[in-house]
Design an enzyme around this catalytic site. Structure first.
Site, PDB file in Angstrom:
ATOM      1  N   GLN A 220       1.894   6.348  -6.831  1.00  0.00           N
ATOM      2  CA  GLN A 220       0.651   7.022  -6.486  1.00  0.00           C
ATOM      3  C   GLN A 220       0.834   8.519  -6.740  1.00  0.00           C
ATOM      4  OE1 GLN A 220      -0.793   7.571  -2.368  1.00  0.00           O
ATOM      5  NE2 GLN A 220      -2.721   6.638  -3.034  1.00  0.00           N
TER       6      GLN A 220
ATOM      7  N   ALA B  71       2.328   8.574  -1.587  1.00  0.00           N
ATOM      8  CA  ALA B  71       1.718   9.684  -2.309  1.00  0.00           C
ATOM      9  C   ALA B  71       2.849  10.556  -2.861  1.00  0.00           C
ATOM     10  CB  ALA B  71       0.843  10.494  -1.371  1.00  0.00           C
TER      11      ALA B  71
ATOM     12  N   TYR C 294      -7.661  14.343   0.563  1.00  0.00           N
ATOM     13  CA  TYR C 294      -6.733  15.198  -0.188  1.00  0.00           C
ATOM     14  C   TYR C 294      -7.490  15.836  -1.365  1.00  0.00           C
ATOM     15  CZ  TYR C 294      -3.420  13.109   2.945  1.00  0.00           C
ATOM     16  OH  TYR C 294      -2.780  12.723   4.101  1.00  0.00           O
TER      17      TYR C 294
ATOM     18  N   GLY D 124      -0.635  -2.539   4.037  1.00  0.00           N
ATOM     19  CA  GLY D 124       0.143  -1.375   4.439  1.00  0.00           C
ATOM     20  C   GLY D 124       1.043  -1.675   5.612  1.00  0.00           C
ATOM     21  N   ARG D 125       0.523  -1.397   6.820  1.00  0.00           N
ATOM     22  CA  ARG D 125       1.376  -1.447   8.013  1.00  0.00           C
ATOM     23  C   ARG D 125       2.047  -2.797   8.237  1.00  0.00           C
ATOM     24  NH1 ARG D 125      -3.236   0.932  11.650  1.00  0.00           N
ATOM     25  NH2 ARG D 125      -4.355  -0.170  10.004  1.00  0.00           N
TER      26      ARG D 125
ATOM     27  N   SER E 160       0.842  -1.202   0.000  1.00  0.00           N
ATOM     28  CA  SER E 160       0.000   0.000   0.000  1.00  0.00           C
ATOM     29  C   SER E 160       0.878   1.254   0.000  1.00  0.00           C
ATOM     30  CB  SER E 160      -0.876  -0.011   1.260  1.00  0.00           C
ATOM     31  OG  SER E 160      -2.034   0.761   1.063  1.00  0.00           O
ATOM     32  N   PRO E 161       0.413   2.315  -0.661  1.00  0.00           N
ATOM     33  CA  PRO E 161       1.202   3.556  -0.627  1.00  0.00           C
ATOM     34  C   PRO E 161       1.322   4.078   0.799  1.00  0.00           C
ATOM     35  CG  PRO E 161      -0.994   3.933  -1.556  1.00  0.00           C
ATOM     36  CD  PRO E 161      -0.829   2.449  -1.423  1.00  0.00           C
TER      37      PRO E 161
ATOM     38  N   CYS F 241       3.350   7.189   2.976  1.00  0.00           N
ATOM     39  CA  CYS F 241       4.247   8.346   3.054  1.00  0.00           C
ATOM     40  C   CYS F 241       5.429   8.041   3.957  1.00  0.00           C
ATOM     41  CB  CYS F 241       3.509   9.540   3.655  1.00  0.00           C
ATOM     42  SG  CYS F 241       2.404  10.307   2.502  1.00  0.00           S
TER      43      CYS F 241
ATOM     44  N   ARG G  21      -7.337   5.336  -6.400  1.00  0.00           N
ATOM     45  CA  ARG G  21      -7.688   5.090  -4.992  1.00  0.00           C
ATOM     46  C   ARG G  21      -8.779   6.067  -4.590  1.00  0.00           C
ATOM     47  NH1 ARG G  21      -4.239   3.766   0.496  1.00  0.00           N
ATOM     48  NH2 ARG G  21      -4.305   1.714  -0.451  1.00  0.00           N
TER      49      ARG G  21
END
Ligand SMILES: Cc1cc2nc3c(=O)[nH]c(=O)nc-3n(C[C@H](O)[C@H](O)[C@H](O)COP(=O)(O)O)c2cc1C
Length: 362
Positions: free
Chosen positions: A100, A58, A184, A328-329, A23-24, A26, A232
């Site tokens: 992304q 991102a 965003y 992700g995490r 997963s994207p 930051c 997304r």
């Protein structure tokens, strides 16, 4: 035959060896938006770890499209060149590099999380964030003044997505994802909570979704026919107490994006407003949204949120709830999530030859 987490998948000309995507996320580790050793090692490790798609964080299409001054960007050729080392390495691991493309909108110009996510003023290296309407994020203290985009400036943002995609292609990426989630800029246009415009980008569903459709079209335009484009979205604002962005609109938007050539909808949720009523964020808390969009539109979808184990990720794909398990995490905890998942599920996955002596026997 039933698909599983380790089934291959063809998306246009791109072949995925499994259904696991990083997963994207930051990293807030750039200077002037440039990729550096951190990005090579961070994204490279997850490619070594066996995920079939490794997506960047991102990546801002313009300097004011960053969340923090430390965000990654792709607004010049120099930015594209800095990313090339990473895409080359990811491909050498038979993983697909994805980017992304993002604009932070009203949530821009704040410090990175470990510095408190506080507003950063223009004289401190920040900027005036831009937004569809003059509806600032409800910070408790002062924040830099918001700039409401003119109709012409909205068109400029769409062009920034197009040019960023061209640069991403030069940098060696194979999948481009348009970030229209998490409160965003593009999501701010979608939601009536943050979009009070009265031009062709505000008001009706058609108007509020226009910038997302245009940005997707612009990216699709320059992205080769044999390479996939993802979008997304936040499936809901989780603000059912007011007029907001919700699941029904997400289904309609997804269908429209499919017609414009989007190959997969990456289904997340929330992030627009601090009043959001978060559901129980246990395992797979957003999977039902992905499942619904897949069912209603027939499009490919990725599910994300609280996917932590191999068996859970496998269940999601096997039961046709999503085409990709986006992790992700758990990828921050374990860069080798995919290789470990293959072991647990008794599936085939190539360990790099350098590590072969460590592969546990089945
Ligand atoms: C450190 C961190 C950074 C993130 N940055 C992004 C980002 O750049 N773009 C994005 O769409 N989501 C971002 N997210 C959200 C994740 O991509 C993901 O949707 C979310 O963490 C839920 O999935 P998980 O439970 O597997 O972590 C971020 C999450 C974390 C933890």
């Amino acid at each position: 035959m039933t698909d599983s987490l380790f089934s291959s998948l063809s998306l246009r000309g791109t072949e995925l060896s499994n259904r696991i995507m990083v997963s994207p996320m930051c990293q807030y580790s750039s200077t002037d938006g440039l990729a550096n050793d951190w990005h090579l090692v961070h994204l490279g490790s997850r490619a070594v770890g066996g995920a079939s798609i490794v997506m960047t964080e991102a990546t801002a299409v313009s300097p004011e499209g960053r969340i923090s001054p430390n965000d990654l960007g792709i607004w010049s050729d120099e930015h594209a060149e800095a990313l090339e080392r990473t895409t080359t390495f990811v491909k050498s691991m038979d993983s697909v590099p994805a980017i992304q493309l993002a604009h932070a909108g009203r949530k821009g110009s704040k410090s990175r999380p470990w510095d408190g996510s506080e507003p950063v003023f223009p004289d401190e290296g920040g900027w005036n964030p831009v937004a569809p309407s003059d509806v600032p994020w409800p910070y408790e203290g002062d924040a830099p003044e918001l700039h409401e985009l003119s109709t012409e400036e909205v068109g400029d943002v769409v062009e920034e997505f197009r040019v960023a995609a061209e640069r991403a292609l030069d940098a060696g990426f194979e999948i481009a994802e348009v970030h229209a989630a998490h409160g965003y800029l593009l999501h701010e246009f979608l939601s009536p909570v943050t979009n009070h415009r009265d031009d062709e980008y505000g008001g009706s569903f058609e108007n509020r979704t226009r910038i997302v459709r245009e940005a997707t079209e612009a990216v699709r335009d320059v992205w080769p026919d044999d390479k996939p484009v993802f979008v997304r979205i936040s499936a809901t604002d989780w603000l059912d107490d007011r007029e907001s962005w919700d699941l029904d609109q997400s289904v309609r938007l997804s269908a429209a994006l499919g017609e414009l050539g989007a190959d997969l909808i990456d289904v997340s949720a929330g992030g627009l407003h601090p009043d959001q009523q978060l559901p129980n964020t246990g395992p797979g808390y957003q999977v039902p949204y992905a499942e619904l969009i897949r069912e209603e539109t027939g499009l490919r979808v990725g599910a994300v949120g609280g996917i932590r184990t191999a068996r859970h990720a496998d269940e999601i794909v096997r039961n046709g709830r999503a085409d990709l398990a986006i992790v992700g995490r758990e990828h921050l905890r374990d860069p080798y999530f995919a290789l470990h998942a293959a072991q647990e599920l008794d599936a085939d996955a190539e360990w790099p030859p350098q590590y072969r002596r460590a592969v546990p026997r089945r």
